[in-house]
Design an enzyme around this catalytic site. Structure first.
Site, PDB file in Angstrom:
ATOM      1  N   ASP A 155       0.845  -1.196   0.000  1.00 21.85           N
ATOM      2  CA  ASP A 155       0.000   0.000   0.000  1.00 21.85           C
ATOM      3  C   ASP A 155       0.882   1.249   0.000  1.00 21.85           C
ATOM      4  O   ASP A 155       2.071   1.176   0.343  1.00 21.85           O
ATOM      5  CB  ASP A 155      -0.900  -0.012   1.262  1.00 21.85           C
ATOM      6  CG  ASP A 155      -2.107   0.901   1.133  1.00 21.85           C
ATOM      7  OD1 ASP A 155      -2.187   1.678   0.162  1.00 21.85           O
ATOM      8  OD2 ASP A 155      -2.974   0.836   2.021  1.00 21.85           O
ATOM      9  N   GLU A 172      -8.241   0.077   4.227  1.00 22.24           N
ATOM     10  CA  GLU A 172      -6.794  -0.188   4.209  1.00 22.24           C
ATOM     11  C   GLU A 172      -6.308  -0.763   5.542  1.00 22.24           C
ATOM     12  O   GLU A 172      -5.484  -1.672   5.571  1.00 22.24           O
ATOM     13  CB  GLU A 172      -6.028   1.102   3.886  1.00 22.24           C
ATOM     14  CG  GLU A 172      -6.224   1.550   2.440  1.00 22.24           C
ATOM     15  CD  GLU A 172      -5.638   2.915   2.145  1.00 22.24           C
ATOM     16  OE1 GLU A 172      -5.361   3.178   0.972  1.00 22.24           O
ATOM     17  OE2 GLU A 172      -5.463   3.715   3.078  1.00 22.24           O
TER      18      GLU A 172
HETATM   19  C1  5RP Z   1      -5.321   6.306   0.524  1.00 25.23           C
HETATM   20  C2  5RP Z   1      -3.944   6.213   1.047  1.00 25.23           C
HETATM   21  C3  5RP Z   1      -2.826   6.273   0.055  1.00 25.23           C
HETATM   22  O1  5RP Z   1      -2.083   5.116   0.156  1.00 25.23           O
HETATM   23  C4  5RP Z   1      -1.978   7.478   0.347  1.00 25.23           C
HETATM   24  O2  5RP Z   1      -2.813   8.620   0.339  1.00 25.23           O
HETATM   25  C5  5RP Z   1      -0.853   7.641  -0.676  1.00 25.23           C
HETATM   26  O3  5RP Z   1      -1.395   7.963  -1.914  1.00 25.23           O
HETATM   27  P1  5RP Z   1      -0.496   8.272  -3.190  1.00 25.23           P
HETATM   28  O4  5RP Z   1       0.239   7.012  -3.505  1.00 25.23           O
HETATM   29  O5  5RP Z   1      -1.481   8.688  -4.236  1.00 25.23           O
HETATM   30  O6  5RP Z   1       0.448   9.407  -2.845  1.00 25.23           O
HETATM   31  O7  5RP Z   1      -3.705   6.077   2.212  1.00 25.23           O
HETATM   32  O8  5RP Z   1      -6.272   6.326   1.531  1.00 25.23           O
END
Ligand code: 5RP
Length: 227
Positions: free
Chosen positions: A82, A104
Site C-alpha cells: 500500500d 486499508e
Molecule cells: C489512501 C492512502 C494512500 O495510500 C496514500 O494517500 C498515498 O497515496 P499516493 O500514492 O497517491 O500518494 O492512504 O487512503
C-alpha cells in the site's frame, strides 16, 4: 514525483510470489504497483489472488487481468502492499489521503506482512505535517467536529469543489486534523480510538514491515525496525 512513485511500485511488485494472496492498497503509487504486478502475472503466469482496498484498485486490477476477491472470500493474506502519506523515523505512518484508511487498515491488520511504497519526499522525522484523516459517521458529526476543535486538534471537513462532503466507500464523512506535529502518535491514536463517531483514523502504528522508497534514479528497500 511520478517517477519516484513508479520506481517504488515497480520494485515492490517483485515481492509477490506465485500462489500468494495479496492485499492491494489505494492511490497513485499503488496504480504503478498494479501495472507492474499485472505484467508479472501475464509474463510469468503467476497464479495470485488480490484483495483490493477500494473499488478504484479493484477495477484497475481486474481490467489488467489480476483475479480479485473480497477479504471475506479468502482465508488469509500473505502480503499487503500500500501507499502512505507520511512515514516517520520510527516507521509509523499516516494514511488516508485518498480517504480509504478504514478498508486499508482492515486489510493491513489481516495481512501477515505489510509493505509501504512511497516517494522519498514522504519520509519525515516526525508525523503531522500531512493532515490526519478521520472517517466519521455523518450522524452527530457536527458535535464530534466541535469536540475535536475544543481539544485543539484543528479539524477541517474534507469537501469537494462544490463544498459538499467527500464521501468514503462506506458513505461516511472525512475530517482532516491539521496538527502540524504529532509528538505522541500512540497517545493520540488511543484517544481517537475511544471517540464515538470516529470509524477509523489514519494513524497506522506498528503496522509496516518493509518500506520501499522510490527515488529518481533508484529505489531503497528498508526493513522497518522500530526503537
Ligand atoms: C489512501 C492512502 C494512500 O495510500 C496514500 O494517500 C498515498 O497515496 P499516493 O500514492 O497517491 O500518494 O492512504 O487512503
Amino acid at each position: 514525483m511520478a517517477q519516484e512513485k513508479k520506481n517504488a511500485g515497480k520494485r515492490a511488485a517483485e515481492f509477490v510470489e506465485d500462489q500468494m494472496t495479496v492485499g492491494l492498497g489505494t492511490g497513485s503509487t499503488v496504480f504503478y504497483l498494479v501495472e507492474a504486478l499485472a505484467k508479472r502475472v501475464k509474463n510469468e503466469t503467476l497464479n495470485i489472488t488480490a484483495v483490493a482496498t477500494s473499488s478504484r484498485t479493484a477495477e484497475l486490477a481486474q481490467k489488467l487481468g489480476i483475479t480479485v476477491k473480497s477479504l471475506d472470500e479468502v482465508d488469509h493474506l500473505d502480503l499487503t502492499i500500500d501507499g502512505a502519506d507520511e512515514i516517520d523515523a520510527n516507521f509509523q505512518g499516516i494514511k488516508g489521503g485518498g480517504g480509504a484508511q478504514t478498508l486499508e487498515k482492515i486489510v493491513a491488520c489481516a495481512s501477515s506482512k505489510n509493505i509501504w511504497i512511497v516517494d522519498e519526499f514522504k519520509m519525515v522525522y516526525k508525523l503531522g505535517n500531512f493532515g490526519l484523516p478521520l472517517e466519521v459517521i455523518p450522524f452527530g458529526s457536527k458535535e464530534l467536529f466541535a469536540r475535536l476543535k475544543r481539544e485543539g486538534l484543528k479539524p477541517a471537513w474534507r469537501l469537494d469543489e462544490n463544498k459538499e462532503h467527500v464521501l468514503t466507500h462506506n458513505h461516511n464523512y472525512l475530517i482532516d486534523l491539521r496538527l502540524g506535529l504529532i509528538e505522541h502518535p500512540h497517545l493520540l491514536a488511543n484517544w481517537l480510538d475511544h471517540q464515538v463517531g470516529i470509524v477509523e483514523h489514519g494513524l497506522f502504528l506498528d503496522v509496516v514491515d518493509t518500506v520501499v522508497v522510490g527515488k529518481s534514479e533508484k529505489t531503497e528497500v528498508i526493513p522497518a525496525i522500530r526503537r
